[in-house]
Write a protein that holds these residues in place. Structure first.
Motif, PDB file in Angstrom:
ATOM      1  N   VAL A 197       0.672  -1.472  -0.002  1.00  0.00           N
ATOM      2  CA  VAL A 197      -0.148   0.220   0.480  1.00  0.00           C
ATOM      3  C   VAL A 197       1.122   1.441  -0.431  1.00  0.00           C
ATOM      4  O   VAL A 197       2.030   0.869   0.464  1.00  0.00           O
ATOM      5  CB  VAL A 197      -1.299   0.029   1.183  1.00  0.00           C
ATOM      6  N   SER A 198       0.445   2.396  -0.932  1.00  0.00           N
ATOM      7  CA  SER A 198       0.947   3.630  -0.959  1.00  0.00           C
ATOM      8  C   SER A 198       0.091   5.131  -0.605  1.00  0.00           C
ATOM      9  O   SER A 198      -1.052   4.404  -0.983  1.00  0.00           O
ATOM     10  CB  SER A 198       1.196   3.735  -2.448  1.00  0.00           C
ATOM     11  N   PHE A 199       0.567   5.760   0.208  1.00  0.00           N
ATOM     12  CA  PHE A 199      -0.401   6.375   1.037  1.00  0.00           C
ATOM     13  C   PHE A 199       0.069   8.530   0.119  1.00  0.00           C
ATOM     14  O   PHE A 199       1.143   8.097  -0.172  1.00  0.00           O
ATOM     15  CB  PHE A 199      -0.778   6.762   1.982  1.00  0.00           C
ATOM     16  N   ILE A 200      -0.687   8.957  -0.288  1.00  0.00           N
ATOM     17  CA  ILE A 200      -0.934  10.375  -0.707  1.00  0.00           C
ATOM     18  C   ILE A 200      -1.308  11.622  -0.263  1.00  0.00           C
ATOM     19  O   ILE A 200      -2.773  11.155  -0.222  1.00  0.00           O
ATOM     20  CB  ILE A 200      -0.324  10.332  -2.333  1.00  0.00           C
ATOM     21  N   LEU A 201      -1.478  11.818   0.506  1.00  0.00           N
ATOM     22  CA  LEU A 201      -1.810  13.313   1.071  1.00  0.00           C
ATOM     23  C   LEU A 201      -2.408  14.192   0.099  1.00  0.00           C
ATOM     24  O   LEU A 201      -1.417  14.686  -1.008  1.00  0.00           O
ATOM     25  CB  LEU A 201      -1.261  13.837   2.005  1.00  0.00           C
ATOM     26  N   ASP A 202      -3.897  14.591  -0.033  1.00  0.00           N
ATOM     27  CA  ASP A 202      -4.007  15.808  -1.033  1.00  0.00           C
ATOM     28  C   ASP A 202      -5.485  16.655  -0.523  1.00  0.00           C
ATOM     29  O   ASP A 202      -6.546  16.665  -0.283  1.00  0.00           O
ATOM     30  CB  ASP A 202      -4.580  15.028  -2.300  1.00  0.00           C
ATOM     31  N   GLY A 203      -5.051  17.785   0.074  1.00  0.00           N
ATOM     32  CA  GLY A 203      -6.364  18.355   0.973  1.00  0.00           C
ATOM     33  C   GLY A 203      -5.950  17.828   2.319  1.00  0.00           C
ATOM     34  O   GLY A 203      -5.865  16.837   3.010  1.00  0.00           O
ATOM     35  N   ASN A 204      -7.931  17.625   2.000  1.00  0.00           N
ATOM     36  CA  ASN A 204      -8.168  16.796   3.039  1.00  0.00           C
ATOM     37  C   ASN A 204      -8.369  15.699   3.133  1.00  0.00           C
ATOM     38  O   ASN A 204      -9.219  14.974   3.775  1.00  0.00           O
ATOM     39  CB  ASN A 204      -9.611  17.517   3.537  1.00  0.00           C
ATOM     40  N   LEU A 205      -8.237  14.775   2.237  1.00  0.00           N
ATOM     41  CA  LEU A 205      -8.409  13.286   1.120  1.00  0.00           C
ATOM     42  C   LEU A 205      -6.588  12.314   1.682  1.00  0.00           C
ATOM     43  O   LEU A 205      -5.754  13.589   1.671  1.00  0.00           O
ATOM     44  CB  LEU A 205      -8.364  13.219   0.507  1.00  0.00           C
ATOM     45  N   VAL A 206      -6.916  11.575   1.814  1.00  0.00           N
ATOM     46  CA  VAL A 206      -5.470  10.542   1.958  1.00  0.00           C
ATOM     47  C   VAL A 206      -5.672   9.818   0.696  1.00  0.00           C
ATOM     48  O   VAL A 206      -7.036   9.151   0.771  1.00  0.00           O
ATOM     49  CB  VAL A 206      -5.669  10.222   3.042  1.00  0.00           C
TER      50      VAL A 206
END
Length: 247
Positions: A197-206
């Motif tokens: 799994v890989s995660f990216i933050l984007d404002g109020n989203l993950v």
């Protein structure tokens, strides 16, 4: 003149020491601290104080695998100034973590993820003094819950590293030039399954991209991508994790 020559070789030159207010932060938070500069034996012109947020990335080719330092954020703290012999200066700073900064605080068997702040004094015709301070990056609660749910389903977190390249999900993509992979593995032999799994933050989203590799499966690697609000409910989290587990 002799003193300046020695300073250009790093002997009796100015020194730098960065002190972070906290060595532990959550994804997306801001690092704060103070750069301490101590003048050397002679007057020196400091053209800039450069802070770099760094990690180590894996670079794979057909012949080999290597690791290299990778810059994921930069900050120039001050304008040029002169520091006198034995003078001390303190320069406060704020440095927001890049949204794709790897998580380092993981309960994993093999953790190859490291994040640090490297501070450099930019001095013409001289060896630039440097300082390196490692930072613990903790997962946001929503990310931690996703990881915990996979673990509670019978998967062990076995490895975490940072790859050079870009990540692309259904409606998102990475921008920094590197991405983290957190690998889980089930204990079975016949039904062995690996999940990355890989995660990216984007404002109020993950955003999350999951790659599922099931041993002895004829379908090859399968991918699931989804996005969660930072304040996603437990039911929303379990719903997307079940999509991963159902492959």
């Amino acid at each position: 003149m002799f003193g300046k020559l020695k300073a250009s070789l790093g002997i009796g030159a100015a020194k730098v020491d960065t002190v972070l207010d906290s060595m532990s932060v959550f994804q997306g938070e801001t690092l704060t601290g103070t750069v301490h500069i101590k003048g050397g034996d002679v007057e020196q012109q400091i053209d800039a104080i450069n802070l770099k947020l760094c990690t180590e990335v894996k670079v794979e080719s057909d012949e080999s695998t290597s690791y290299q330092d990778f810059i994921i954020g930069k900050l120039q703290a001050v304008q040029p100034f002169v520091i006198q012999p034995n003078e001390t200066k303190q320069v406060p700073f704020e440095f927001r973590l890049n949204d794709e900064t790897p998580i380092t605080a993981l309960n994993v068997l093999k953790n190859l993820c490291h994040v640090w702040v490297e501070t450099t004094l930019d001095i013409d015709f001289a060896i630039d003094p440097k300082d390196r301070d490692f930072v613990e990056v903790k997962p946001l609660p929503v990310v931690s819950k996703v990881l915990s749910a996979i673990g509670q389903a019978g998967f062990a977190m076995v490895k975490a590293d940072v790859e050079k390249g870009h990540l692309r999900g259904g409606n998102f993509s990475s921008k920094s030039g590197c991405y983290q992979e957190i690998e889980f593995r089930s204990n079975g032999f016949i039904n062995r399954k690996e999940i990355e799994v890989s995660f990216i933050l984007d404002g109020n989203l993950v955003h999350c991209l999951a790659e599922v590799d099931r041993s002895f499966s004829m379908r090859g690697d399968q991918y699931v991508s989804f996005s969660l609000a930072k304040d996603a409910s437990d039911s929303e989290i379990h719903s997307v994790v079940n999509r991963i587990l159902s492959i």
